[in-house]
Design an enzyme around this catalytic site. Structure first.
Site, PDB file in Angstrom:
ATOM      1  N   HIS A 106       0.862  -1.062   0.088  1.00 25.95           N
ATOM      2  CA  HIS A 106       0.085  -0.039   0.008  1.00 25.95           C
ATOM      3  C   HIS A 106       0.824   1.279   0.135  1.00 25.95           C
ATOM      4  O   HIS A 106       0.857   2.319  -0.781  1.00 25.95           O
ATOM      5  CB  HIS A 106      -0.943  -0.076   1.256  1.00 25.95           C
ATOM      6  CG  HIS A 106      -1.527   1.196   1.575  1.00 25.95           C
ATOM      7  ND1 HIS A 106      -3.041   1.511   1.167  1.00 25.95           N
ATOM      8  CD2 HIS A 106      -1.355   2.437   1.982  1.00 25.95           C
ATOM      9  CE1 HIS A 106      -3.442   2.486   1.781  1.00 25.95           C
ATOM     10  NE2 HIS A 106      -2.281   3.224   2.023  1.00 25.95           N
ATOM     11  N   GLU A 107       2.002   1.414   0.858  1.00 26.69           N
ATOM     12  CA  GLU A 107       2.909   2.472   0.885  1.00 26.69           C
ATOM     13  C   GLU A 107       3.515   2.627  -0.424  1.00 26.69           C
ATOM     14  O   GLU A 107       3.798   3.739  -0.888  1.00 26.69           O
ATOM     15  CB  GLU A 107       3.713   2.260   2.190  1.00 26.69           C
ATOM     16  CG  GLU A 107       2.855   2.445   3.384  1.00 26.69           C
ATOM     17  CD  GLU A 107       2.030   3.463   3.630  1.00 26.69           C
ATOM     18  OE1 GLU A 107       2.389   4.566   3.124  1.00 26.69           O
ATOM     19  OE2 GLU A 107       0.723   3.459   4.374  1.00 26.69           O
ATOM     20  N   HIS A 115       1.665   4.420  -3.087  1.00 25.26           N
ATOM     21  CA  HIS A 115       1.794   5.831  -2.801  1.00 25.26           C
ATOM     22  C   HIS A 115       2.724   6.497  -3.533  1.00 25.26           C
ATOM     23  O   HIS A 115       2.816   7.715  -4.128  1.00 25.26           O
ATOM     24  CB  HIS A 115       1.641   6.274  -1.191  1.00 25.26           C
ATOM     25  CG  HIS A 115       0.250   6.277  -0.621  1.00 25.26           C
ATOM     26  ND1 HIS A 115      -0.644   6.564  -1.152  1.00 25.26           N
ATOM     27  CD2 HIS A 115      -0.045   5.565   0.646  1.00 25.26           C
ATOM     28  CE1 HIS A 115      -1.964   6.187  -0.306  1.00 25.26           C
ATOM     29  NE2 HIS A 115      -1.479   5.840   0.760  1.00 25.26           N
ATOM     30  N   GLU A 121      -6.267   6.875  -0.466  1.00 20.90           N
ATOM     31  CA  GLU A 121      -6.136   5.620   0.217  1.00 20.90           C
ATOM     32  C   GLU A 121      -6.854   4.527  -0.383  1.00 20.90           C
ATOM     33  O   GLU A 121      -6.399   3.251  -0.492  1.00 20.90           O
ATOM     34  CB  GLU A 121      -6.644   5.988   1.766  1.00 20.90           C
ATOM     35  CG  GLU A 121      -5.930   6.865   2.569  1.00 20.90           C
ATOM     36  CD  GLU A 121      -4.374   6.443   2.834  1.00 20.90           C
ATOM     37  OE1 GLU A 121      -4.217   5.183   2.900  1.00 20.90           O
ATOM     38  OE2 GLU A 121      -3.730   7.286   2.810  1.00 20.90           O
TER      39      GLU A 121
END
Length: 321
Positions: free
Chosen positions: A147-148, A151, A223
Site C-alpha cells: 500500500h505504501e 503511494h 487511500e
C-alpha cells in the site's frame, strides 16, 4: 504516475491534477492578498518580504518533505543489517512492482501505523512503527508495505505535501493575526477601516478551510487507490483488510496523549490515529453517542476500504472462464 507494475488509476491522476491546480491558485491568491494587505500598511518592501516568505515555505515543504515527516514521528532510517526482514520484504515488493527501492525507516512508538513520504521516488522513504511490527503478521505487513509503495509510485505523497503549503501558510497567518489582535494591531487611515489583523485573519481562515476540504477529498480517494494497487500487486487483499482492522482497533490501546501528538500525520498514515474505529463499532447496533460518531466516520472510510478489498478478493477468487 511512475511506470511500475502497480495498477494505474486515471481517477487519482485527475484528482491530483485538479487539487494541485486549485490549491496552487489558492496559494497564489493568498500570497497576493497578504502582499496587498501588507503593502497597504508597510509599503512595497514589506509586501515583497511577505511574498518571499510564502514562496519559501512552499519550496521548503517540497525539498524537505521526507525529513520533516520523519522528524515529526521521531523515525530513523534503518539499514538491511538493522532490519533484515523488513528490508527483504520491501526488496521483494519492489522487484514485483518493478520500481526503485525507497529508503526504509522505523519509528519507535506503540502507535500501529505506517506512511510514505518524499519529493520523488528516488528521495522517498517508507516508514513503519514498532507498534505495527509487533501487531501484524508477515502477510499483513506485506499488504501494508505494498500500500505504501503504491503511494510512492502514484506520487500522491508529493502532491499532498506540496498541496498542504497553502494551509500551512494560512495557519501561520491566522496565528500571527491572533497575536496582532492581542497587541492591538493597526488600522487604515480613518477610524471606520478594518484593522490589518482582522483582514489577514479573514483571508487566511477562508484559504485554510478550502485547502482543508480539498486535501480531505484527495486523501480519502488516494487511500482507496493505494489499497487497490497494493492488493492487486500482492494478490492478497484479505491480508490488507485484516491489517486495516487490526491497526484501527489497535488505536484504542494507545494513550490519548500519543494520539494527539501524531494528529498532524493523519493525512499520511495508512489509518488515522483516532480511537473508536474498529470492527466492533462497524457492527454495533446500539452504539453510544461517542461510538455513533466513530461509526459514522468509520463507514465513510474504513468500511468503504474493506468493502473494496472484499470485492477484489471475490474477483481474484473467481475462476477464469
Amino acid at each position: 504516475m511512475a511506470r511500475t507494475r502497480f495498477v494505474g488509476d486515471a481517477g487519482l491522476t485527475v484528482r491530483m491534477t485538479t487539487v494541485m491546480f486549485l490549491l496552487g491558485g489558492l496559494f497564489v491568491a493568498l500570497v497576493v492578498a497578504l502582499m496587498a494587505i501588507a503593502g497597504g500598511y508597510g509599503g512595497m518592501g514589506f509586501a515583497l518580504i511577505v511574498g518571499f516568505i510564502g514562496i519559501g515555505i512552499a519550496i521548503y515543504q517540497w525539498w524537505s518533505s521526507d525529513t520533516v515527516a520523519m522528524k515529526a514521528m521521531r523515525a530513523r532510517e534503518v539499514s538491511p543489517q538493522q532490519a533484515p526482514e523488513l528490508h527483504a520484504m520491501v526488496d521483494r515488493l519492489c522487484v514485483l512492482a518493478d520500481m526503485p527501492k525507497p529508503r526504509v525507516g522505523v519509528a519507535d512508538t506503540r502507535l500501529p501505523n505506517a506512511f510514505a513520504t518524499g519529493r520523488s521516488p528516488d528521495r522517498s522513504v517508507v516508514v513503519v512503527t514498532t507498534g505495527i511490527l509487533q501487531l501484524l503478521t508477515a502477510e499483513e505487513l506485506e499488504g501494508v508495505l505494498a500500500h505504501e509503495l503504491a503511494h510512492v509510485a502514484h506520487r500522491d505523497v508529493l502532491v499532498m505535501t506540496v498541496a498542504s503549503s497553502a494551509g500551512i501558510v494560512a495557519g501561520m497567518v491566522t496565528q500571527g493575526a491572533q497575536y496582532g489582535a492581542m497587541f492591538g494591531g493597526h488600522r487604515r487611515e480613518g477610524n471606520s477601516a478594518l484593522p490589518v489583523w482582522l483582514l489577514m485573519l479573514l483571508v487566511s481562515m477562508v484559504v485554510y478551510a478550502v485547502s482543508f476540504l480539498l486535501l480531505k477529498l484527495l486523501s480519502r480517494y488516494r487511500e482507496l487507490s493505494a489499497d487497490r494497487a497494493g492488493a492487486y500487486l500482492t494478490m492478497k487483499p484479505a491480508a490488507l483488510a485484516s491489517a486495516l482492522q487490526k491497526i484501527s482497533g489497535g488505536m484504542n490501546a494507545i494513550p490519548d496523549r500519543d494520539l494527539r501528538a501524531s494528529q498532524a500525520m493523519n493525512a499520511f498514515f495508512i489509518a488515522p490515529a483516532i480511537k473508536g474505529v474498529s470492527l466492533r463499532t462497524l457492527t454495533s447496533t446500539h452504539p453510544s453517542l461517542d461510538e455513533g460518531a466513530a461509526l459514522g466516520m468509520a463507514k465513510s472510510s474504513l468500511e468503504q476500504r474493506l468493502e473494496q478489498l472484499a470485492r477484489i478478493q471475490a474477483e481474484l477468487g473467481r475462476p477464469t472462464p
